[in-house]
Scaffold this motif. Structure first.
Motif, PDB file in Angstrom:
ATOM      1  N   ARG A 139      -6.327 -91.653 -25.396  1.00  0.00           N
ATOM      2  CA  ARG A 139      -6.303 -90.273 -25.855  1.00  0.00           C
ATOM      3  C   ARG A 139      -5.140 -89.999 -26.800  1.00  0.00           C
ATOM      4  O   ARG A 139      -4.959 -88.873 -27.237  1.00  0.00           O
ATOM      5  CB  ARG A 139      -6.250 -89.336 -24.651  1.00  0.00           C
ATOM      6  CG  ARG A 139      -7.531 -89.406 -23.835  1.00  0.00           C
ATOM      7  CD  ARG A 139      -7.463 -88.500 -22.646  1.00  0.00           C
ATOM      8  NE  ARG A 139      -6.895 -89.213 -21.515  1.00  0.00           N
ATOM      9  CZ  ARG A 139      -6.876 -88.758 -20.271  1.00  0.00           C
ATOM     10  NH1 ARG A 139      -7.367 -87.589 -19.992  1.00  0.00           N
ATOM     11  NH2 ARG A 139      -6.351 -89.462 -19.301  1.00  0.00           N
ATOM     12  N   GLY A 140      -4.341 -91.014 -27.096  1.00  0.00           N
ATOM     13  CA  GLY A 140      -3.272 -90.871 -28.079  1.00  0.00           C
ATOM     14  C   GLY A 140      -2.020 -90.218 -27.536  1.00  0.00           C
ATOM     15  O   GLY A 140      -1.994 -89.698 -26.425  1.00  0.00           O
ATOM     16  N   PRO A 141      -0.931 -90.210 -28.350  1.00  0.00           N
ATOM     17  CA  PRO A 141       0.348 -89.693 -27.891  1.00  0.00           C
ATOM     18  C   PRO A 141       0.343 -88.189 -27.606  1.00  0.00           C
ATOM     19  O   PRO A 141       1.148 -87.710 -26.823  1.00  0.00           O
ATOM     20  CB  PRO A 141       1.316 -90.025 -29.033  1.00  0.00           C
ATOM     21  CG  PRO A 141       0.467 -90.321 -30.223  1.00  0.00           C
ATOM     22  CD  PRO A 141      -0.867 -90.764 -29.708  1.00  0.00           C
ATOM     23  N   GLY A 142      -0.569 -87.443 -28.221  1.00  0.00           N
ATOM     24  CA  GLY A 142      -0.620 -86.004 -27.977  1.00  0.00           C
ATOM     25  C   GLY A 142      -1.054 -85.658 -26.567  1.00  0.00           C
ATOM     26  O   GLY A 142      -0.921 -84.515 -26.130  1.00  0.00           O
ATOM     27  N   ALA A 143      -1.583 -86.626 -25.842  1.00  0.00           N
ATOM     28  CA  ALA A 143      -2.089 -86.375 -24.487  1.00  0.00           C
ATOM     29  C   ALA A 143      -1.059 -86.710 -23.410  1.00  0.00           C
ATOM     30  O   ALA A 143      -1.394 -86.722 -22.225  1.00  0.00           O
ATOM     31  CB  ALA A 143      -3.353 -87.200 -24.262  1.00  0.00           C
ATOM     32  N   ALA A 144       0.190 -86.942 -23.793  1.00  0.00           N
ATOM     33  CA  ALA A 144       1.193 -87.421 -22.835  1.00  0.00           C
ATOM     34  C   ALA A 144       1.374 -86.479 -21.650  1.00  0.00           C
ATOM     35  O   ALA A 144       1.378 -86.917 -20.499  1.00  0.00           O
ATOM     36  CB  ALA A 144       2.529 -87.653 -23.542  1.00  0.00           C
ATOM     37  N   ALA A 145       1.530 -85.179 -21.904  1.00  0.00           N
ATOM     38  CA  ALA A 145       1.754 -84.234 -20.797  1.00  0.00           C
ATOM     39  C   ALA A 145       0.543 -84.182 -19.878  1.00  0.00           C
ATOM     40  O   ALA A 145       0.680 -84.169 -18.647  1.00  0.00           O
ATOM     41  CB  ALA A 145       2.074 -82.842 -21.335  1.00  0.00           C
TER      42      ALA A 145
END
Length: 199
Positions: A15-21
Motif C-alpha cells: 500500500r506504499g509509504p502513505g499507508a504507514a499510520a
C-alpha cells in the motif's frame, strides 16, 4: 532464492509509504486479536497476515516482539485513560472498559500485576508506569466516599482490579467476562457495559 509463502492466503498488496499510520494501527489491532487467542508467544507472521501486511512492514514498525507487545499494552491503557477523561465518565463505565481489556488480553492482566512481571516482553519500569496510569484514570472517576477510595486503605482500588483479573479466566471471552463480572459483584462494585472505549 525467493522463499514462497507457506500459507494459502494471498500475499498482501503493497500500500506504499502513505499507508504507514494505517498499517501500524492494523498491526496493533491484529496483535491484540492474536494475543487474545494465542498469547504473547504467537508467531509474528500471524499478526502480519491478520493485519493484511507483509512481515517486512511489521518489522519496520516493531523491530521485535517486545515492541509490538508494548504497543498493544499502551493502546489498552490509552483507551482506559480516554474513557476516564470523557465528559460523561463514571467509575462504572471506566470499569466496564477495564473489564473488557481483562477479558481480551492475558498480557493486560500481567500488566496489572506489575510487581510480578518478568522482563521477557516488557521492562518492569514500563509495566509499572502503565499500571500506575490505569490507577490514576480510575481514581479520577472515584466518587467521594466510594468503598474503593477509603483513605485508610489506599491500595484497595488496584487490589480489587487485581482480584477481578485473577478471576477473569476461562477458554472463551464470554466465560472470562462472566467470571469477571461475578467477581465485581462479589466485591459489591457496580460495573457498566463491558466494551472497548470508542470515543
Amino acid at each position: 532464492m525467493t522463499q514462497r509463502p507457506t500459507s494459502d492466503e494471498p500475499r498482501p498488496a503493497n500500500r506504499g509509504p502513505g499507508a504507514a499510520a494505517g498499517n501500524r494501527a492494523a498491526l496493533v489491532t491484529a496483535a491484540r486479536e492474536i494475543y487474545a487467542v494465542h498469547g504473547l508467544d504467537a508467531p509474528l507472521s500471524g499478526i502480519a497476515r491478520r493485519a493484511g501486511v507483509g512481515q517486512g512492514v511489521l518489522y519496520r514498525h516493531f523491530p521485535d516482539r517486545n515492541a509490538i507487545a508494548a504497543a498493544v499494552l499502551e493502546e489498552n491503557v490509552r483507551q482506559i485513560e480516554q474513557a476516564a477523561d470523557a465528559e460523561d465518565a463514571t467509575l462504572a463505565g471506566v470499569l466496564g472498559v477495564v473489564t473488557w481489556h481483562l477479558t481480551q488480553s492475558a498480557a493486560f492482566i500481567g500488566l496489572l500485576h506489575a510487581d510480578g512481571v518478568s522482563g521477557r516482553f516488557h521492562a518492569h519500569a514500563f509495566a509499572r508506569d502503565l499500571s500506575e496510569r490505569v490507577e490514576r484514570a480510575l481514581r479520577r472517576c472515584l466518587p467521594d466516599g466510594h468503598r474503593l477510595g477509603a483513605p485508610d486503605a489506599p491500595d484497595d482500588l488496584m487490589l480489587a482490579v487485581a482480584m477481578v483479573s485473577g478471576a477473569a479466566t476461562g477458554p472463551t471471552r464470554e466465560e472470562r467476562e462472566h467470571r469477571a463480572l461475578a467477581a465485581w459483584r462479589l466485591l459489591g462494585v457496580t460495573v457498566g457495559p463491558v466494551r472497548p472505549f470508542e470515543g
